[in-house]
Design a protein around this motif. Structure first.
Motif, PDB file in Angstrom:
ATOM      1  N   LEU A  38       0.838  -1.209   0.000  1.00 26.26           N
ATOM      2  CA  LEU A  38       0.000   0.000   0.000  1.00 26.26           C
ATOM      3  C   LEU A  38       0.869   1.252   0.000  1.00 26.26           C
ATOM      4  O   LEU A  38       0.552   2.246  -0.665  1.00 26.26           O
ATOM      5  N   MET A  39       1.979   1.210   0.724  1.00 27.30           N
ATOM      6  CA  MET A  39       2.878   2.361   0.756  1.00 27.30           C
ATOM      7  C   MET A  39       3.542   2.589  -0.601  1.00 27.30           C
ATOM      8  O   MET A  39       3.754   3.732  -1.016  1.00 27.30           O
ATOM      9  N   ARG A  40       3.856   1.495  -1.286  1.00 32.25           N
ATOM     10  CA  ARG A  40       4.448   1.651  -2.617  1.00 32.25           C
ATOM     11  C   ARG A  40       3.466   2.307  -3.577  1.00 32.25           C
ATOM     12  O   ARG A  40       3.872   3.063  -4.476  1.00 32.25           O
ATOM     13  N   LYS A  41       2.191   2.025  -3.417  1.00 32.05           N
ATOM     14  CA  LYS A  41       1.177   2.570  -4.321  1.00 32.05           C
ATOM     15  C   LYS A  41       0.676   3.954  -3.904  1.00 32.05           C
ATOM     16  O   LYS A  41       0.374   4.791  -4.746  1.00 32.05           O
ATOM     17  N   PHE A  42       0.563   4.180  -2.605  1.00 29.98           N
ATOM     18  CA  PHE A  42      -0.059   5.422  -2.133  1.00 29.98           C
ATOM     19  C   PHE A  42       0.903   6.354  -1.403  1.00 29.98           C
ATOM     20  O   PHE A  42       0.525   7.458  -1.018  1.00 29.98           O
ATOM     21  N   GLY A  43       2.134   5.893  -1.216  1.00 30.60           N
ATOM     22  CA  GLY A  43       3.089   6.727  -0.510  1.00 30.60           C
ATOM     23  C   GLY A  43       2.937   6.623   0.995  1.00 30.60           C
ATOM     24  O   GLY A  43       2.095   5.890   1.506  1.00 30.60           O
ATOM     25  N   TYR A  44       3.753   7.394   1.698  1.00 28.69           N
ATOM     26  CA  TYR A  44       3.704   7.382   3.160  1.00 28.69           C
ATOM     27  C   TYR A  44       4.407   8.615   3.696  1.00 28.69           C
ATOM     28  O   TYR A  44       5.158   9.292   2.992  1.00 28.69           O
ATOM     29  N   ASP A  45       4.142   8.921   4.954  1.00 32.58           N
ATOM     30  CA  ASP A  45       4.843   9.985   5.671  1.00 32.58           C
ATOM     31  C   ASP A  45       5.783   9.353   6.685  1.00 32.58           C
ATOM     32  O   ASP A  45       5.590   8.206   7.110  1.00 32.58           O
ATOM     33  N   ILE A  46       6.782  10.100   7.101  1.00 27.14           N
ATOM     34  CA  ILE A  46       7.662   9.693   8.183  1.00 27.14           C
ATOM     35  C   ILE A  46       7.280  10.528   9.405  1.00 27.14           C
ATOM     36  O   ILE A  46       7.333  11.762   9.355  1.00 27.14           O
ATOM     37  N   ASN A  47       6.865   9.858  10.468  1.00 29.10           N
ATOM     38  CA  ASN A  47       6.443  10.616  11.642  1.00 29.10           C
ATOM     39  C   ASN A  47       7.634  11.088  12.467  1.00 29.10           C
ATOM     40  O   ASN A  47       8.798  10.828  12.109  1.00 29.10           O
TER      41      ASN A  47
ATOM     42  N   LYS B 193       8.879  10.100  15.089  1.00 29.66           N
ATOM     43  CA  LYS B 193       9.704   9.051  15.679  1.00 29.66           C
ATOM     44  C   LYS B 193      10.433   8.217  14.627  1.00 29.66           C
ATOM     45  O   LYS B 193      11.076   7.230  14.942  1.00 29.66           O
ATOM     46  N   GLY B 194      10.285   8.625  13.368  1.00 27.57           N
ATOM     47  CA  GLY B 194      11.025   7.980  12.295  1.00 27.57           C
ATOM     48  C   GLY B 194      10.353   6.772  11.690  1.00 27.57           C
ATOM     49  O   GLY B 194      11.005   5.992  10.982  1.00 27.57           O
ATOM     50  N   TYR B 195       9.044   6.613  11.897  1.00 29.38           N
ATOM     51  CA  TYR B 195       8.325   5.455  11.382  1.00 29.38           C
ATOM     52  C   TYR B 195       7.371   5.852  10.264  1.00 29.38           C
ATOM     53  O   TYR B 195       6.849   6.974  10.230  1.00 29.38           O
ATOM     54  N   GLN B 196       7.150   4.918   9.360  1.00 31.78           N
ATOM     55  CA  GLN B 196       6.343   5.171   8.173  1.00 31.78           C
ATOM     56  C   GLN B 196       4.849   5.051   8.491  1.00 31.78           C
ATOM     57  O   GLN B 196       4.417   4.110   9.150  1.00 31.78           O
ATOM     58  N   VAL B 197       4.077   6.024   7.958  1.00 25.68           N
ATOM     59  CA  VAL B 197       2.633   6.050   8.200  1.00 25.68           C
ATOM     60  C   VAL B 197       1.913   6.223   6.868  1.00 25.68           C
ATOM     61  O   VAL B 197       2.237   7.128   6.079  1.00 25.68           O
ATOM     62  N   LEU B 198       0.958   5.351   6.594  1.00 26.56           N
ATOM     63  CA  LEU B 198       0.142   5.486   5.392  1.00 26.56           C
ATOM     64  C   LEU B 198      -0.590   6.822   5.383  1.00 26.56           C
ATOM     65  O   LEU B 198      -0.811   7.415   6.442  1.00 26.56           O
ATOM     66  N   PRO B 199      -1.000   7.315   4.216  1.00 27.21           N
ATOM     67  CA  PRO B 199      -1.815   8.522   4.168  1.00 27.21           C
ATOM     68  C   PRO B 199      -3.061   8.355   5.036  1.00 27.21           C
ATOM     69  O   PRO B 199      -3.554   7.232   5.230  1.00 27.21           O
TER      70      PRO B 199
ATOM     71  N   MET C 253       6.332  -5.128  12.429  1.00 29.45           N
ATOM     72  CA  MET C 253       6.117  -3.819  11.821  1.00 29.45           C
ATOM     73  C   MET C 253       7.159  -2.816  12.293  1.00 29.45           C
ATOM     74  O   MET C 253       7.713  -2.042  11.502  1.00 29.45           O
ATOM     75  N   LYS C 254       7.428  -2.834  13.592  1.00 33.61           N
ATOM     76  CA  LYS C 254       8.430  -1.916  14.142  1.00 33.61           C
ATOM     77  C   LYS C 254       9.792  -2.149  13.496  1.00 33.61           C
ATOM     78  O   LYS C 254      10.502  -1.195  13.144  1.00 33.61           O
ATOM     79  N   ALA C 255      10.157  -3.410  13.337  1.00 29.53           N
ATOM     80  CA  ALA C 255      11.445  -3.744  12.729  1.00 29.53           C
ATOM     81  C   ALA C 255      11.523  -3.241  11.295  1.00 29.53           C
ATOM     82  O   ALA C 255      12.613  -2.928  10.800  1.00 29.53           O
ATOM     83  N   ARG C 256      10.377  -3.169  10.618  1.00 30.22           N
ATOM     84  CA  ARG C 256      10.337  -2.682   9.237  1.00 30.22           C
ATOM     85  C   ARG C 256      10.027  -1.189   9.166  1.00 30.22           C
ATOM     86  O   ARG C 256       9.708  -0.681   8.093  1.00 30.22           O
ATOM     87  N   LYS C 257      10.088  -0.531  10.331  1.00 26.38           N
ATOM     88  CA  LYS C 257       9.868   0.923  10.426  1.00 26.38           C
ATOM     89  C   LYS C 257       8.440   1.326  10.053  1.00 26.38           C
ATOM     90  O   LYS C 257       8.194   2.442   9.586  1.00 26.38           O
ATOM     91  N   GLN C 258       7.496   0.436  10.273  1.00 30.31           N
ATOM     92  CA  GLN C 258       6.083   0.736  10.053  1.00 30.31           C
ATOM     93  C   GLN C 258       5.448   1.115  11.390  1.00 30.31           C
ATOM     94  O   GLN C 258       5.530   0.374  12.363  1.00 30.31           O
ATOM     95  N   SER C 259       4.788   2.243  11.436  1.00 34.66           N
ATOM     96  CA  SER C 259       4.154   2.700  12.668  1.00 34.66           C
ATOM     97  C   SER C 259       2.934   1.855  13.006  1.00 34.66           C
ATOM     98  O   SER C 259       2.203   1.392  12.120  1.00 34.66           O
TER      99      SER C 259
END
Length: 462
Positions: free
Chosen positions: A311-320, A322-328, A351-357
């Motif tokens: 989903l992140m590859r298709k829709f992008g993401y933000d970095i919060n 704390k340095g973790y990726q967040v979907l739109p 998820m944490k290990a993959r930097k996903q919030s």
């Protein structure tokens, strides 16, 4: 809630019927307590007694109840204490002459502490205290265990939100009750569903909502959203999968609205990469609400993390922060298959290990929440601890050499705050000036202390 019988006389194990003949002569009072002795958790969220009192103890027994019980018990092969039950109808208009003390509902208390203490109030009814064990213990162990499971899931999710998200504001909707269809009865779904709502506000178990409203004066304690199931998606046919999804956005999308769509009926990865992420990408981005993608098969840990990555590859993401990726904000994921406390923790750790919030995910929990528990999950028991015989109180206890874990408490009990343990069960005679956390909630048919659902929730959060 409805039950097979509201006749409290028959809400017991068969052998209870003979116990009135087994006490020492001169016994006028028996006091018993309920505790969780061991098991998966070191603390319990006490909940459910008020439901039982309102449903079963606030109604008097009648002569018809006694007639029914007399016929059943004698035909069943056990003695029946007709005189004792007739006495209760004559002297107390059918209301049970017992006093029940309990810790506050919603309170988080270390195990191996008394949560409930019950004592008969009429010297002619010493047999009544333990007669209530079957019904009363069941009324406590199940909702308390479900509330405790839910509470511990909340602790796990909160931990990862604090570590990987900028805010924990969404915690109340991070675990959704999917357990209604897996519960043994509608009453179980109601009791367990209400227990879950002590800790969260997301549920699809309507019975639990109704129980919280009926027994704890809740307004609207739980919420849900429009969501797809496989039958509604596959009814369109495999070739029309995209149209089925588009219809969900058309029917339920819009500003500030949330809709969940199960997306693994055929090929989850195709659904994410080519349908949601390509054909319907513009609609997802511009519908004004939030689309929640639900995978529903496969290994939960790998499927969830890959779902989020695709989903992140298709829709992008933000970095919060704390340095973790967040979907739109218009896109989230819910995992409702194979979910239990350990699964939740494993998913969030991966998820944490993959930097996903943890912001990206919510969970739906079914059988593991409402059904995959039993009395031994927390080793619940109700045991007599004191009896008054010939005017003197004596300790009543068991201490089997074959299982020290079953050693029971002695005497009339009280619960006090303790600096090291949080709470501690002591003999009532040693209370002194300390406050007894056990409060009288029921006496001789009257509900003495009641709690609103808001109060229960606040007690659990302290």
């Amino acid at each position: 809630m409805t039950s097979y019988t509201n006749n409290i006389i028959l809400n017991a194990d068969s052998y209870k019927a003979s116990h009135y003949l087994q006490y020492p002569e001169g016994t006028t009072q028996v006091s018993s307590y309920i505790e969780a002795r061991s098991g998966r958790f070191d603390k319990a969220v006490f909940f459910g007694l008020q439901m039982f009192i309102k449903e079963y103890l606030s109604q008097p027994i009648t002569s018809d109840d006694i007639d029914e019980a007399k016929f059943i018990m004698e035909a069943h092969g056990v003695p029946f204490n007709e005189a004792g039950w007739r006495y209760i109808v004559e002297q107390y208009n059918g209301y049970l002459p017992v006093e029940i003390q309990a810790v506050p509902e919603g309170m988080v208390i270390p195990i191996r502490n008394a949560m409930v203490q019950v004592t008969n109030t009429d010297p002619k009814c010493a047999w009544l205290t333990s007669y209530l064990e079957t019904a009363l213990l069941r009324a406590i162990w199940y909702p308390t265990t479900v509330a405790t499971v839910s509470y511990n899931c909340r602790k796990v999710i909160m931990k990862y939100l604090e570590e990987t998200a900028d805010s924990t504001e969404g915690i109340d909707f991070k675990l959704h009750d999917f357990g209604a269809r897996g519960a043994t009865t509608e009453e179980s779904a109601a009791i367990g569903g209400a227990a879950h709502l002590v800790n969260f506000m997301g549920t699809d178990t309507i019975s639990g909502v109704l129980a919280a409203r009926r027994y704890y004066d809740a307004d609207m304690p739980g919420f849900s959203i429009p969501a797809a199931e496989h039958s509604t998606m596959t009814s369109w046919g495999k070739d029309n999968e995209s149209a089925a999804y588009a219809n969900m956005l058309k029917q339920f999308g819009g500003k500030d609205k949330i809709v969940a769509v199960v997306s693994d009926s055929y090929d989850l990865w195709n659904a994410i990469d080519n349908i949601w992420g390509d054909e319907l990408k513009t609609e997802v981005e511009t519908n004004g609400g939030t689309l929640v993608i639900r995978p529903d098969s496969g290994d939960p840990i790998s499927v969830v993390t890959e779902t989020i990555e695709r989903l992140m590859r298709k829709f992008g993401y933000d970095i919060n922060d704390k340095g973790y990726q967040v979907l739109p904000p218009y896109l989230r994921v819910i995992q409702g298959d194979g979910v239990e406390e350990k699964t939740i923790e494993a998913i969030l750790e991966t998820m944490k290990a993959r930097k996903q919030s943890a912001d990206n995910i919510a969970f739906g929990m079914g059988g593991a929440l409402l059904q995959r528990v039993d009395r031994d999950t927390m080793n619940f028991a109700m045991k007599a601890s004191a009896a008054k015989v010939n005017g003197l109180w004596r300790d009543v206890f068991k201490d089997p050499i074959t299982d020290q874990g079953k050693r029971s408490k002695k005497g009339l009990l009280a619960v006090v705050k303790d600096e090291q343990l949080g709470y501690k069960t002591i003999r009532e005679q040693n209370l002194g000036q300390r406050e007894n956390v056990l409060k009288t909630v029921f006496r001789n048919g009257e509900l003495i202390q009641s709690y609103t659902f808001d109060e229960v929730r606040e007690n659990a959060k302290r």
